[in-house]
Design a protein around this motif. Structure first.
Motif, PDB file in Angstrom:
ATOM      1  N   PRO A 122       7.977 -17.471   3.636  1.00 10.98           N
ATOM      2  CA  PRO A 122       6.792 -17.213   2.733  1.00 10.98           C
ATOM      3  C   PRO A 122       6.562 -15.552   2.034  1.00 10.98           C
ATOM      4  O   PRO A 122       6.052 -15.340   1.215  1.00 10.98           O
ATOM      5  CB  PRO A 122       5.705 -17.356   3.626  1.00 10.98           C
ATOM      6  N   VAL A 125       9.849 -14.975  -0.868  1.00 13.98           N
ATOM      7  CA  VAL A 125       9.387 -15.686  -2.255  1.00 13.98           C
ATOM      8  C   VAL A 125       8.506 -14.944  -3.064  1.00 13.98           C
ATOM      9  O   VAL A 125       7.423 -14.371  -2.436  1.00 13.98           O
ATOM     10  CB  VAL A 125       8.977 -17.068  -2.055  1.00 13.98           C
ATOM     11  N   THR A 127       5.651 -13.746  -4.997  1.00 16.35           N
ATOM     12  CA  THR A 127       4.161 -14.087  -4.789  1.00 16.35           C
ATOM     13  C   THR A 127       3.691 -14.956  -5.887  1.00 16.35           C
ATOM     14  O   THR A 127       3.055 -15.946  -5.509  1.00 16.35           O
ATOM     15  CB  THR A 127       3.273 -12.645  -4.863  1.00 16.35           C
ATOM     16  N   SER A 130       4.919 -18.574  -5.399  1.00 12.27           N
ATOM     17  CA  SER A 130       4.709 -19.317  -4.270  1.00 12.27           C
ATOM     18  C   SER A 130       2.904 -19.530  -4.285  1.00 12.27           C
ATOM     19  O   SER A 130       2.573 -20.704  -4.064  1.00 12.27           O
ATOM     20  CB  SER A 130       4.842 -18.456  -2.867  1.00 12.27           C
ATOM     21  N   TRP A 134       0.617 -23.128  -4.351  1.00  9.28           N
ATOM     22  CA  TRP A 134      -0.486 -23.131  -3.649  1.00  9.28           C
ATOM     23  C   TRP A 134      -1.714 -23.788  -4.475  1.00  9.28           C
ATOM     24  O   TRP A 134      -2.620 -24.445  -4.140  1.00  9.28           O
ATOM     25  CB  TRP A 134      -0.920 -21.804  -2.774  1.00  9.28           C
ATOM     26  N   ARG A 179       1.219 -15.782   3.682  1.00  7.98           N
ATOM     27  CA  ARG A 179       2.341 -14.979   3.146  1.00  7.98           C
ATOM     28  C   ARG A 179       2.490 -13.868   3.830  1.00  7.98           C
ATOM     29  O   ARG A 179       3.528 -13.332   4.061  1.00  7.98           O
ATOM     30  CB  ARG A 179       1.810 -14.580   1.663  1.00  7.98           C
TER      31      ARG A 179
END
Length: 301
Positions: A122, A125, A127, A130, A134, A179
């Motif tokens: 997390p 990766v 931001t 990811s 989400w 994260r």
């Protein structure tokens, strides 16, 4: 003659009092160019009425931008409270979850190195990538989280994660925690490696239970790492723009100082007021950093 000059230079550099300052000059230039100058420029902009593309702006106005921001009701009642809840709430939970993961990974277990690598995903990766995932999982129409909760009969109707203000802010905070927890976990795991096993064994022999050994032996030993990591995370979380911007764009009353500053400076082109918004809580964090440094200086090792 050149050899004599080179010999004099070498002799001069052999003195650590001369060599030391020279060695740190590159680092100083990087700090000045990438940190000190941008910060000084932002501080100056915050005290002017600068607007991008507008002639006749850039005049010194003192603290008028800060006063104007404070007089805005939404700024006082939504943006600042959101920023404080988001920053301190997320950091505290990241510290708690990170500590739990670090303690778990510090115990003997099969495939421990694999798990150590997996928990970093997390954090490493990108931001934006990811957070886009989400955003899809929290989408009011296609949320896989809602689908799972309904199938497990935990809820009977969809939760509007990114539609209503409170769920939206908590959702944004949850993504930040997801994260940032690996950073705490890896840092604290490294700190746990230096905890003296002799002290833990002695405390166990003296009858201390798991909680007592953690509070009396482990925490005091790694406290400097906890303090530095927490302060670093506070600064990073306070300046977080990407997660909020990608998930909500600052809507649904999820604006933070960082996103509001971005909106003022780059969308509304009010560079002066945007810089003031970004620096609004700086005095408070300056006090926290001062207390942190005092604690580290006064600590007895």
């Amino acid at each position: 003659m050149p050899l004599r000059i080179l010999g004099a230079i070498r002799k001069w550099l052999d003195n650590e009092r001369h060599l030391g300052p020279i060695m740190i000059i590159p680092a100083m230039l990087v700090v000045i160019g990438l940190i000190a100058y941008p910060f000084g420029n932002a501080l100056w902009l915050s005290m002017t009425d600068t607007q991008a593309g507008q002639e006749g702006t850039g005049n010194y106005v003192g603290f008028d931008n800060f006063v104007d921001l404070w007089e805005m009701k939404d700024f006082r009642t939504i943006i600042i409270p959101n920023t404080l809840r988001y920053t301190f709430g997320a950091v505290v939970l990241k510290l708690a979850f990170g500590m739990g993961l670090a303690l778990l990974l510090n115990r003997p277990m099969p495939m421990k190195n694999v798990f150590r690598g997996v928990i970093l995903l997390p954090w490493i990766v990108p931001t934006s990538l990811s957070v886009m995932a989400w955003r899809w999982m929290l989408d009011p129409d296609f949320s896989i989280i809602n689908e799972m909760l309904i199938n497990l009969e935990i809820i009977d109707k969809d939760i509007l994660f990114l539609v209503k203000p409170k769920p939206a802010l908590w959702s944004v905070m949850a993504v930040n925690i997801w994260r940032g927890t690996p950073f705490f976990a890896v840092t604290l795991l490294a700190a746990l490696q230096v905890v003296p096993q002799e002290q833990l064994e002695a405390a166990q022999i003296d009858g201390a239970n798991v909680v007592q050994r953690f509070m009396k032996v482990i925490v005091p030993t790694i406290m400097p790492v906890i303090v530095v990591t927490t302060m670093f995370s506070l600064v990073r979380t306070l300046g977080d723009v990407e997660i909020v911007w990608v998930l909500t764009g600052g809507g649904r009353d999820t604006h933070l100082l960082a996103t509001y500053s971005y909106q003022l400076g780059f969308t509304a082109t009010q560079l002066g007021r945007g810089a003031a918004a970004s620096l609004f809580l700086f005095p408070g964090f300056l006090v926290l950093m001062f207390l942190q440094l005092r604690y580290l200086q006064n600590r007895d090792y």
